[in-house]
Design a protein around this motif. Structure first.
Motif, mmCIF file in Angstrom:
data_model
loop_
_atom_site.group_PDB
_atom_site.id
_atom_site.type_symbol
_atom_site.label_atom_id
_atom_site.label_comp_id
_atom_site.label_asym_id
_atom_site.label_seq_id
_atom_site.Cartn_x
_atom_site.Cartn_y
_atom_site.Cartn_z
ATOM 1 N N PRO C 126 0.791 -1.380 -0.078
ATOM 2 C CA PRO C 126 0.075 -0.076 0.159
ATOM 3 C C PRO C 126 0.850 1.201 0.065
ATOM 4 O O PRO C 126 0.380 2.542 -0.204
ATOM 5 N N GLN C 127 2.292 1.040 0.237
ATOM 6 C CA GLN C 127 2.874 2.339 0.225
ATOM 7 C C GLN C 127 2.789 3.094 -1.220
ATOM 8 O O GLN C 127 2.920 4.366 -1.360
ATOM 9 N N LYS C 128 2.563 2.232 -2.119
ATOM 10 C CA LYS C 128 2.422 2.965 -3.655
ATOM 11 C C LYS C 128 1.205 3.938 -3.610
ATOM 12 O O LYS C 128 1.247 4.991 -4.196
ATOM 13 N N ALA C 129 0.207 3.412 -2.812
ATOM 14 C CA ALA C 129 -0.901 4.412 -2.898
ATOM 15 C C ALA C 129 -0.555 5.684 -1.782
ATOM 16 O O ALA C 129 -1.119 6.869 -2.352
ATOM 17 N N PHE C 130 0.111 5.331 -0.984
ATOM 18 C CA PHE C 130 0.426 6.529 0.096
ATOM 19 C C PHE C 130 1.343 7.827 -0.648
ATOM 20 O O PHE C 130 1.195 8.902 -0.428
ATOM 21 N N THR C 131 2.055 7.368 -1.960
ATOM 22 C CA THR C 131 2.673 8.425 -2.415
ATOM 23 C C THR C 131 1.828 9.261 -3.001
ATOM 24 O O THR C 131 2.478 10.337 -3.369
ATOM 25 N N THR C 132 0.649 9.006 -3.474
ATOM 26 C CA THR C 132 -0.107 9.852 -4.054
ATOM 27 C C THR C 132 -0.785 10.996 -3.421
ATOM 28 O O THR C 132 -1.621 11.828 -3.722
ATOM 29 N N ILE C 133 -0.428 10.801 -1.912
ATOM 30 C CA ILE C 133 -1.112 12.006 -1.082
ATOM 31 C C ILE C 133 -0.131 13.303 -1.080
ATOM 32 O O ILE C 133 -0.364 14.075 -0.544
ATOM 33 N N PHE C 134 1.179 13.055 -1.777
ATOM 34 C CA PHE C 134 2.192 13.835 -1.654
ATOM 35 C C PHE C 134 1.638 15.139 -2.856
ATOM 36 O O PHE C 134 1.261 14.673 -3.845
ATOM 37 N N ASP C 135 2.243 16.166 -2.738
ATOM 38 C CA ASP C 135 1.900 17.229 -3.877
ATOM 39 C C ASP C 135 2.438 16.696 -5.071
ATOM 40 O O ASP C 135 3.650 16.263 -5.197
ATOM 41 N N PRO C 136 1.839 16.689 -6.314
ATOM 42 C CA PRO C 136 2.136 15.936 -7.290
ATOM 43 C C PRO C 136 3.367 16.643 -8.025
ATOM 44 O O PRO C 136 4.197 16.068 -8.776
ATOM 45 N N ILE C 137 3.301 18.012 -7.851
ATOM 46 C CA ILE C 137 4.391 18.844 -8.753
ATOM 47 C C ILE C 137 5.698 18.932 -7.828
ATOM 48 O O ILE C 137 7.035 18.819 -8.412
ATOM 49 N N TYR C 138 5.420 19.302 -6.655
ATOM 50 C CA TYR C 138 6.788 19.676 -5.714
ATOM 51 C C TYR C 138 7.358 18.461 -5.001
ATOM 52 O O TYR C 138 8.652 18.470 -4.990
ATOM 53 N N THR C 139 6.713 17.533 -4.770
ATOM 54 C CA THR C 139 7.170 16.585 -3.713
ATOM 55 C C THR C 139 7.468 15.203 -4.471
ATOM 56 O O THR C 139 8.304 14.130 -4.377
ATOM 57 N N ARG C 140 6.138 14.634 -5.318
ATOM 58 C CA ARG C 140 6.515 13.383 -5.896
ATOM 59 C C ARG C 140 7.689 12.973 -6.801
ATOM 60 O O ARG C 140 8.213 11.966 -6.547
ATOM 61 N N PRO C 141 7.918 14.322 -7.463
ATOM 62 C CA PRO C 141 9.156 14.036 -8.477
ATOM 63 C C PRO C 141 10.263 13.539 -7.677
ATOM 64 O O PRO C 141 11.261 12.913 -8.249
ATOM 65 N N LEU C 142 10.361 14.058 -6.564
ATOM 66 C CA LEU C 142 11.810 13.602 -5.872
ATOM 67 C C LEU C 142 11.708 11.935 -5.396
ATOM 68 O O LEU C 142 12.737 11.582 -4.532
ATOM 69 N N GLY C 143 10.621 11.361 -5.495
ATOM 70 C CA GLY C 143 10.565 9.712 -5.440
ATOM 71 C C GLY C 143 10.247 9.677 -3.833
ATOM 72 O O GLY C 143 10.507 8.532 -3.382
ATOM 73 N N ALA C 144 9.278 10.521 -3.299
ATOM 74 C CA ALA C 144 9.118 10.534 -2.036
ATOM 75 C C ALA C 144 8.290 9.340 -1.571
ATOM 76 O O ALA C 144 7.604 8.767 -2.294
ATOM 77 N N ASN C 145 8.812 8.518 -0.515
ATOM 78 C CA ASN C 145 8.044 7.710 0.212
ATOM 79 C C ASN C 145 7.331 8.130 1.522
ATOM 80 O O ASN C 145 7.974 8.936 2.224
ATOM 81 N N LEU C 146 6.227 7.400 1.906
ATOM 82 C CA LEU C 146 5.642 7.913 3.087
ATOM 83 C C LEU C 146 6.542 8.196 4.141
ATOM 84 O O LEU C 146 6.398 8.928 5.179
ATOM 85 N N VAL C 147 7.268 7.094 4.478
ATOM 86 C CA VAL C 147 8.043 6.874 5.691
ATOM 87 C C VAL C 147 9.067 8.104 5.697
ATOM 88 O O VAL C 147 9.435 8.164 6.860
ATOM 89 N N TRP C 148 9.308 8.486 4.472
ATOM 90 C CA TRP C 148 10.394 9.990 4.880
ATOM 91 C C TRP C 148 9.885 10.863 5.831
ATOM 92 O O TRP C 148 10.666 11.304 6.570
ATOM 93 N N ILE C 149 8.752 11.186 5.853
ATOM 94 C CA ILE C 149 8.225 12.464 6.624
ATOM 95 C C ILE C 149 8.209 11.768 8.138
ATOM 96 O O ILE C 149 8.337 12.884 8.825
ATOM 97 N N PHE C 150 7.982 10.527 8.488
ATOM 98 C CA PHE C 150 8.157 10.095 9.828
ATOM 99 C C PHE C 150 9.471 10.287 10.197
ATOM 100 O O PHE C 150 9.975 10.631 11.329
#
Lengths: 171, 156, 395
Positions: C126-150
């Protein structure tokens, strides 16, 4: 759990049960594609990145310089007032070393990520980016860093026009 | 709020991306029995002991009474067209060469039925209340899917 | 504003399914199990229910768009006033809060609050679905994973207060051990601080045993107005305080070391419940613990400890049980929390509400805290380091 309840329900299955057909399932891959409008603030921010500059917006009431920029101040709830260029140098507020990619896949080489307060942005106003040219164990909160940009001809107006931030020595 | 005109000729107006995920939907307790039934050429429902309703497709609970349903019944693969539509475009919005007829079929003895295709009939011949019967895929080709029924056809 | 609310609201029944990495039942079937149990425990049937509030996290987990509508009949929402509420991970506690105002307003007498999550649908993880909560323009292109913010938040918390990983790991030890007594638990275990510190590094400083698992599961409570509750049960558990608060989505623009939004939500709930000194007046707490440091972070936001001091005197396993174990000074997460019981997002928050209900009713069996609890607090958290939802319950 209550002592009054004797049975809790739910039928566990393993990934192997699924792969070997002991659980019936339907597989699908919805593919939704988007063209997200950048809006005024993000559009300008991306265009400036292409030029090798980082731009924020200033609210004259609270005095904050916001990066990434937005056209309204969420604290004062009024339009922000002016574009302000900030430096591509800054300070690490917090950092992490990720062994996971976006879908929780294991990365061979970990990447270092950080929240960086750029010089010229208000205290506590950070941006998320990667760190490079540094070993994980050398990174510290408070470390000074500078952006490493893609060559101008390769920039496309994206946050990744900055490849990463690297440590800088300051005397 | 001030709306500013873009000052940079190459201001970026859109960002292109996607949201693609892979899913594995378990059929669940009721779904497994229902789709296993289709593979055997049978349409199964569940009966509510309180209100007597027979739910097809089956559910392990009666949505009206909220009773747990454990009595399984086989319903005939015949019923009536409750409503229908004639599709001239496919799921992608492109025109179909031959129009397709989709109907909600109320199965005999069931408080419900199936959304399915109609076949062996011309669009102008279909009417609400028309009696129809399932045309099954050959047993060897059935997979435990709704397409194990190829379509419903009119019966006398 | 709050002084005008006259109608008291009680929880009169609770239900829960097993929490597991994968459950064969559909989301509706799981919802039915939990809802049916809650109704049976309350001694009523669906006919008695006036309205249903559904809580469930992003549609992207179950992979069904408009998931609230999809789940409705399994939650008893068929041909009834039904609404889905959603504040990310905070949803599990927000769902009974929304059900509370349904009843407190005087509009309904008996309301169901049901939460469900089926994260196994999103495959393989389900991590894949979590990545879609990030800003699509500013954050997702960095390859963000949800665990990053924690990880970034945990690092900041440790840095500002000088808290050590060894101390934080004691929380995982406590909660997983507490979960050994929870019959629904997914990851109960007897582990040590050493096990946590030697587990696989995910996103430093977060390691495998610092994290709760993705899960399938459902949980439900029945809530009733005072006059109805008193007829139906001798043991109503009163909802005496509710609070919620949302901060900006620009999470890199605030200092992550302290969840101010949780404090604001707690202040709202405490004011309503007349609580002035939280650590003295609260007997049992279930702060949201998707990661071990989060228990400390949220307990501080709930003002059960001063900023940075939740783990001040905690050096090892013995210390944490002495302070926050079931017979400790202030029992925290006696259920086993998300770390031990599992984390089907909205259902996990609701599990905490169920736990406080059972603790205050003295029905928690082996998990029963020893201090004769009268007042408990459940809290959830969610979105991009952004939401706090708090509920105070009393007998």
């Amino acid at each position: 759990m209550s002592v009054k309840v004797k049975e809790y329900r739910g039928t566990y299955y393993s990934r192997k049960d699924l792969e070997e057909g002991r659980v019936m399932a339907f597989k699908d891959r919805p593919e939704a594609r988007y063209a997200w409008a950048t809006g005024v603030a993000m559009g300008r921010f991306l265009a400036e990145l292409k030029q090798g500059r980082i731009v924020g917006r200033k609210c004259r009431v609270c005095g904050r310089v916001l990066v990434p920029p937005r056209m309204f101040c969420e604290m004062c709830f009024r339009p922000t007032d002016e574009w302000v260029y900030v430096s591509d140098t800054g300070t690490v507020l917090t950092y992490s070393v990720s062994y996971l990619g976006p879908a929780a896949e294991r990365l061979k080489e970990p990447i270092i990520i950080a929240v960086i307060q750029l010089d010229g942005a208000s205290p506590g106003i950070g941006i998320l980016h990667k760190l490079g040219e540094v070993k994980p164990e050398e990174v510290k909160v408070g470390m000074r860093v500078k952006a490493v940009w893609k060559p101008p001809e390769e920039r496309e107006g994206a946050i990744t026009d900055i490849l990463y931030f690297r440590p800088v020595e300051e005397g | 709020m001030s709306v500013e005109r873009s000052r940079l000729p190459d201001e970026i107006k859109h960002w292109y991306g996607d949201m693609i995920c892979d899913y594995t939907y378990t059929l669940g307790i009721a779904g497994e029995k229902f789709f296993t039934g289709l593979k055997e050429g049978r349409i199964l429902g569940t009966r509510c002991p309180r209100c007597g309703a027979v739910w097809v497709p089956p559910s392990i609970y009666c949505p009206d009474c909220f009773e747990e349903l454990t009595e399984w019944v086989e319903v005939p693969d015949e019923g009536i067209v409750f409503s229908f539509t004639i599709a001239h475009a496919g799921p992608d919005g492109k025109p179909l060469q031959e129009p397709e007829i989709y109907a909600f079929i109320l199965l005999d003895g069931a408080d419900g039925g199936l959304l399915h295709k109609l076949g062996e009939v011309r669009p102008e011949e279909v009417y609400i209340g028309m009696r129809v019967k399932a045309v099954w895929a050959p047993e060897a080709e059935r997979k435990g899917a709704i397409t194990d029924i190829r379509y419903f056809k009119p019966v006398e | 504003m709050m002084a005008s609310i006259k109608r008291k609201v009680a929880v009169i029944g609770a239900g829960i399914t097993l929490f597991r990495r994968r459950l064969k039942e559909t989301g509706r079937e799981l919802s039915f199990y939990a809802t049916k149990m809650a109704l049976e425990q309350a001694g009523i049937t669906l006919d008695d229910v006036d309205a249903v509030v559904c809580g469930t996290a992003p549609d992207a987990f179950d992979g069904v768009h408009m998931k609230g509508e999809y789940l409705a009949d399994g939650m008893g929402g068929h041909r009834r006033p039904f609404v889905r509420v959603y504040v990310g991970g905070g949803t599990g506690v927000f769902t009974p809060i929304a059900a509370w105002w349904h009843v407190a307003s005087g509009h309904f007498d008996i309301v169901l609050a049901v939460a469900e999550e089926k994260m196994s649908s999103c495959f393989p993880h389900p991590q894949k679905a979590f990545t879609t909560i990030f800003d699509p323009i500013y954050t997702r292109p960095l390859g963000a994973n949800l665990v990053w913010i924690f990880a970034l938040e945990m690092q900041r918390y440790m840095h500002v207060h000088g808290v050590k990983k060894e101390q934080i790991a004691t929380i995982a030890v406590k909660n997983k051990r507490n979960a050994l007594d929870h019959p629904c638990a997914q990851l109960p275990a007897k582990i040590t601080v050493k096990d946590v510190l030697e587990s696989e590094v995910m996103v430093w400083p977060v390691q495998r045993l610092d994290i709760s698992p993705p899960s399938d599961g459902a949980a439900a409570v029945v809530m009733a107005a005072e006059h109805v509750a008193k007829q139906l049960t001798d043991d109503p558990v009163w909802m005496e305080g509710v609070g919620w608060c949302l901060d900006s989505t620009y999470w890199t623009n605030r200092d992550l070391y302290y969840p101010k939004y949780v404090e604001y939500a707690a202040r709202m709930a405490y004011k309503m419940a007349g609580i002035k000194n939280p650590p003295k007046e609260i007997d049992v707490a279930e702060p949201y613990d998707p990661f071990d440091y989060k228990e400390a972070h949220h307990a501080e936001g709930l003002m059960l400890a001063r900023k940075g001091e939740y783990l001040k005197d905690v050096k090892d396993e013995d210390d944490i049980f002495a302070k926050y174990g079931r017979d400790g000074d202030l029992p925290i997460c006696p259920s086993g929390g998300l770390l031990g019981v599992g984390n089907p997002i909205a259902a996990a928050g609701m599990m905490k509400v169920c736990e406080i209900f059972w603790q205050l009713r003295k029905e928690a069996g082996k998990r029963q805290v020893k201090n004769d609890p009268r007042t408990g607090v459940a809290q959830a958290w969610g979105d991009l380091m952004q939401v706090g939802t708090v509920m105070v319950m009393r007998v």
